[in-house]
Scaffold this motif. Structure first.
Motif, PDB file in Angstrom:
ATOM      1  N   PRO A  54      81.670-125.039   5.540  1.00  0.00           N
ATOM      2  CA  PRO A  54      80.853-125.079   4.333  1.00  0.00           C
ATOM      3  C   PRO A  54      81.259-123.028   3.918  1.00  0.00           C
ATOM      4  O   PRO A  54      81.079-122.576   4.675  1.00  0.00           O
ATOM      5  CB  PRO A  54      79.453-124.760   5.005  1.00  0.00           C
ATOM      6  N   VAL A  55      81.876-123.112   2.294  1.00  0.00           N
ATOM      7  CA  VAL A  55      82.112-122.391   2.171  1.00  0.00           C
ATOM      8  C   VAL A  55      81.170-121.793   1.619  1.00  0.00           C
ATOM      9  O   VAL A  55      80.200-121.437   0.821  1.00  0.00           O
ATOM     10  CB  VAL A  55      83.318-122.245   0.359  1.00  0.00           C
ATOM     11  N   ARG A 105      82.533-107.040  10.779  1.00  0.00           N
ATOM     12  CA  ARG A 105      82.008-107.638  11.693  1.00  0.00           C
ATOM     13  C   ARG A 105      82.541-108.783  12.467  1.00  0.00           C
ATOM     14  O   ARG A 105      83.034-110.176  13.727  1.00  0.00           O
ATOM     15  CB  ARG A 105      80.716-107.959  12.384  1.00  0.00           C
ATOM     16  N   ILE A 106      82.635-110.156  11.154  1.00  0.00           N
ATOM     17  CA  ILE A 106      83.373-110.878  11.471  1.00  0.00           C
ATOM     18  C   ILE A 106      84.665-111.383  11.698  1.00  0.00           C
ATOM     19  O   ILE A 106      85.410-112.308  12.671  1.00  0.00           O
ATOM     20  CB  ILE A 106      82.953-111.578   9.552  1.00  0.00           C
ATOM     21  N   LEU A 107      85.573-110.372  11.274  1.00  0.00           N
ATOM     22  CA  LEU A 107      87.048-110.165  11.613  1.00  0.00           C
ATOM     23  C   LEU A 107      86.947-110.171  12.788  1.00  0.00           C
ATOM     24  O   LEU A 107      87.723-111.003  13.854  1.00  0.00           O
ATOM     25  CB  LEU A 107      87.146-109.539  10.760  1.00  0.00           C
ATOM     26  N   SER A 108      85.725-109.435  13.722  1.00  0.00           N
ATOM     27  CA  SER A 108      85.663-108.988  15.002  1.00  0.00           C
ATOM     28  C   SER A 108      85.349-110.287  15.953  1.00  0.00           C
ATOM     29  O   SER A 108      85.774-110.158  17.255  1.00  0.00           O
ATOM     30  CB  SER A 108      84.880-107.473  15.593  1.00  0.00           C
ATOM     31  N   LEU A 109      84.792-110.874  15.774  1.00  0.00           N
ATOM     32  CA  LEU A 109      84.345-112.447  16.357  1.00  0.00           C
ATOM     33  C   LEU A 109      85.876-113.228  16.718  1.00  0.00           C
ATOM     34  O   LEU A 109      86.877-113.009  16.443  1.00  0.00           O
ATOM     35  CB  LEU A 109      83.693-113.617  15.860  1.00  0.00           C
ATOM     36  N   VAL A 110      85.957-113.797  18.461  1.00  0.00           N
ATOM     37  CA  VAL A 110      86.325-114.012  19.086  1.00  0.00           C
ATOM     38  C   VAL A 110      86.918-115.492  18.408  1.00  0.00           C
ATOM     39  O   VAL A 110      88.098-115.780  18.418  1.00  0.00           O
ATOM     40  CB  VAL A 110      85.942-114.196  20.818  1.00  0.00           C
ATOM     41  N   GLU A 111      85.853-115.989  18.034  1.00  0.00           N
ATOM     42  CA  GLU A 111      85.922-117.311  17.589  1.00  0.00           C
ATOM     43  C   GLU A 111      85.594-117.575  15.554  1.00  0.00           C
ATOM     44  O   GLU A 111      84.339-116.354  15.683  1.00  0.00           O
ATOM     45  CB  GLU A 111      84.992-118.800  18.070  1.00  0.00           C
ATOM     46  N   PRO A 112      85.916-118.008  14.897  1.00  0.00           N
ATOM     47  CA  PRO A 112      85.417-118.472  13.907  1.00  0.00           C
ATOM     48  C   PRO A 112      84.280-118.391  13.344  1.00  0.00           C
ATOM     49  O   PRO A 112      83.043-119.534  14.098  1.00  0.00           O
ATOM     50  CB  PRO A 112      86.656-119.424  13.448  1.00  0.00           C
ATOM     51  N   PRO A 113      83.551-117.947  12.835  1.00  0.00           N
ATOM     52  CA  PRO A 113      82.458-118.166  11.962  1.00  0.00           C
ATOM     53  C   PRO A 113      82.518-119.976  11.785  1.00  0.00           C
ATOM     54  O   PRO A 113      82.847-120.566  11.589  1.00  0.00           O
ATOM     55  CB  PRO A 113      81.755-117.042  11.352  1.00  0.00           C
ATOM     56  N   PRO A 114      80.488-120.783  11.728  1.00  0.00           N
ATOM     57  CA  PRO A 114      80.398-121.768  11.079  1.00  0.00           C
ATOM     58  C   PRO A 114      80.908-121.794   9.754  1.00  0.00           C
ATOM     59  O   PRO A 114      80.628-123.436   9.418  1.00  0.00           O
ATOM     60  CB  PRO A 114      78.585-122.012  11.533  1.00  0.00           C
ATOM     61  N   VAL A 115      80.823-120.370   8.783  1.00  0.00           N
ATOM     62  CA  VAL A 115      81.068-120.712   7.558  1.00  0.00           C
ATOM     63  C   VAL A 115      82.728-120.375   7.283  1.00  0.00           C
ATOM     64  O   VAL A 115      82.931-119.140   8.046  1.00  0.00           O
ATOM     65  CB  VAL A 115      80.083-120.373   7.024  1.00  0.00           C
ATOM     66  N   ASP A 116      82.942-120.409   6.303  1.00  0.00           N
ATOM     67  CA  ASP A 116      84.414-119.819   5.614  1.00  0.00           C
ATOM     68  C   ASP A 116      83.398-119.191   4.970  1.00  0.00           C
ATOM     69  O   ASP A 116      83.071-119.442   3.874  1.00  0.00           O
ATOM     70  CB  ASP A 116      85.038-120.584   4.969  1.00  0.00           C
ATOM     71  N   ILE A 370      76.551-115.553  10.843  1.00  0.00           N
ATOM     72  CA  ILE A 370      77.218-116.020  11.928  1.00  0.00           C
ATOM     73  C   ILE A 370      75.781-117.806  12.814  1.00  0.00           C
ATOM     74  O   ILE A 370      76.305-118.325  13.391  1.00  0.00           O
ATOM     75  CB  ILE A 370      77.769-115.566  13.068  1.00  0.00           C
ATOM     76  N   SER A 371      75.215-117.576  11.856  1.00  0.00           N
ATOM     77  CA  SER A 371      73.666-118.496  12.101  1.00  0.00           C
ATOM     78  C   SER A 371      74.240-119.661  11.744  1.00  0.00           C
ATOM     79  O   SER A 371      73.132-120.436  11.690  1.00  0.00           O
ATOM     80  CB  SER A 371      72.314-118.122  12.659  1.00  0.00           C
ATOM     81  N   TRP A 372      75.158-119.744  10.875  1.00  0.00           N
ATOM     82  CA  TRP A 372      74.746-121.072   9.714  1.00  0.00           C
ATOM     83  C   TRP A 372      74.595-122.561   9.848  1.00  0.00           C
ATOM     84  O   TRP A 372      75.135-122.316  10.823  1.00  0.00           O
ATOM     85  CB  TRP A 372      75.780-121.019   9.131  1.00  0.00           C
ATOM     86  N   PRO A 373      73.444-123.122   9.728  1.00  0.00           N
ATOM     87  CA  PRO A 373      72.519-123.379   8.990  1.00  0.00           C
ATOM     88  C   PRO A 373      70.766-122.626   9.674  1.00  0.00           C
ATOM     89  O   PRO A 373      69.981-122.282   8.938  1.00  0.00           O
ATOM     90  CB  PRO A 373      72.006-124.284   7.926  1.00  0.00           C
TER      91      PRO A 373
END
Length: 386
Positions: A54-55, A105-116, A370-373
């Motif tokens: 999801p964007v 902080r999003i860019l520092s995540l090891v894996e991509p977040p659940p949203v774009d 990061i918790s979406w949704p």
């Protein structure tokens, strides 16, 4: 000569490019551009073919109001007692900073977040919303790159004291002229005094305001209103004035439209004063629709829940001002307004922002994304350890 928001646009592009991000510009006016960034970290690797997240868009306007007399030094920010003082600190650089910090902080995540996650920095919010209009057209027809798909949620940064604004008023502003006939002031009866005509119009508008306040109010935004904020007329004291002009500010509640409001006022003036031929209404020079109630949207409830958990705020409220948010909600995209700082500080001579609120806003946006949704307390939600 650099005009408008161009220096800030360049600064934001340099900053985000330094983070390894690809920035895109959307021309709105000559040398005034929206800046768009789709967050990407090289260590995330390639996305799974056919997988689309999801964007979600985090938006903030780049412009500020002009400096006013009596204002503290607008160009020299001052840090005192946990507050930053200066023009735009509250409206809306505090909210913009929270968006940037959450993005880092999003860019520092090891894996991509659940949203774009897409960052959008618009121009000309304070004097016409043209940046938001242009961005809404891009949401309507995504380019597939910076806007990979139609957004599923938008958060617009404004000073809300970490409450979630789920509805707000709209605004329409236009000019009204009265046309008289010039004559020598020694024989005023030979002319038609446009200022006297306008006095009757202004009196009618004051009466109209009272009728607006007696109408049914919106549950979150209150009653509609109208105000005359500027007047000019005449060419000199020795001449009967042939023209007079006012600027009108009409605040719209959800369910009203600018066209409806203008027609209603015009009819009221004609019926109250009997003036028709000598009164002229210009087309609006500023127009922003109201934001209809978003409180039933899952994204609004989730953001509110995180704000309550992190900062003991997050009430879902209505606002008296207009914002970019309504243009995105018009596309049926769930949209709310959220950010640090108080609207009471916006446009004020001693504008400031509380840095604690900027930190809380950052944490709220980050945890929400990061918790979406999911919201706190739901299975799979990220726990807050602050």
């Amino acid at each position: 000569m650099v005009e408008g928001e161009a220096r800030l646009t360049d600064f934001l592009e340099d900053l985000l490019s330094g983070w390894g991000q690809v920035c895109g510009r959307q021309l709105v006016h000559p040398r005034r551009e929206n800046l768009l960034v789709r967050l990407r970290a090289t260590h995330w690797g390639e996305e799974i073919s056919g997988y689309r997240r999801p964007v979600v868009v985090l938006a903030a306007h780049q412009d500020t109001v002009a400096p006013s007399s009596g204002m503290i030094d607008p160009w020299r920010p001052r840090l005192e007692h946990g507050r930053v003082w200066g023009l735009g600190a509250c409206d809306v650089k505090g909210g913009m900073t929270a968006i940037l910090l959450a993005a880092w902080r999003i860019l520092s995540l090891v894996e991509p977040p659940p949203v774009d996650v897409v960052l959008a920095f618009t121009v000309n919010e304070e004097a016409g919303f043209s940046g938001a209009r242009a961005l809404a057209e891009l949401f309507r027809q995504p380019d597939g790159k910076l806007i990979p798909a139609r957004p599923e949620a938008v958060v617009v940064a404004e000073p809300t004291e970490l409450a979630v604004v789920v509805a707000h008023k709209g605004v329409v502003r236009w000019r009204i002229h009265t046309r008289g006939r010039a004559a020598h002031s020694a024989v005023p009866e030979a002319g038609l005094n446009a200022i006297y005509l306008m006095a009757r119009v202004v009196g009618a508008i004051e009466q109209y305001h009272r009728t607006l306040r007696s109408r049914p109010a919106d549950a979150r935004c209150g009653a509609p209103s109208i105000s005359v904020g500027w007047i000019a007329g005449g060419s000199g004291v020795n001449t009967v004035p042939a023209s007079c002009t006012i600027d009108v500010d009409r605040r719209l509640i959800p369910g009203e439209t600018a066209e409806m409001a203008r027609i209603d006022l015009r009819c009221f003036i004609e019926q109250t004063t009997g003036l028709i031929e000598v009164v002229e209404h210009e087309p609006p020079w500023m127009e922003g629709p109201p934001l209809p109630d978003q409180s039933e949207q899952e994204m609004a409830r989730g953001l509110s829940t995180w704000a309550r958990r992190i900062a003991r705020s997050g009430q879902m409220i209505g606002a008296h001002y207009a914002s970019d948010a309504a243009f995105f909600a018009q596309l049926d995209i769930p949209t709310v307004v959220f950010g640090p700082g108080s609207i009471a500080q916006a446009h004020s001579p001693e504008e400031w922002i509380d840095l604690d609120q900027v930190e809380w806003a950052t944490e709220i946006l980050y945890q929400w994304l990061i918790s979406w949704p999911k919201a706190p307390g739901h299975a799979g939600a990220q726990a807050y350890g602050g």
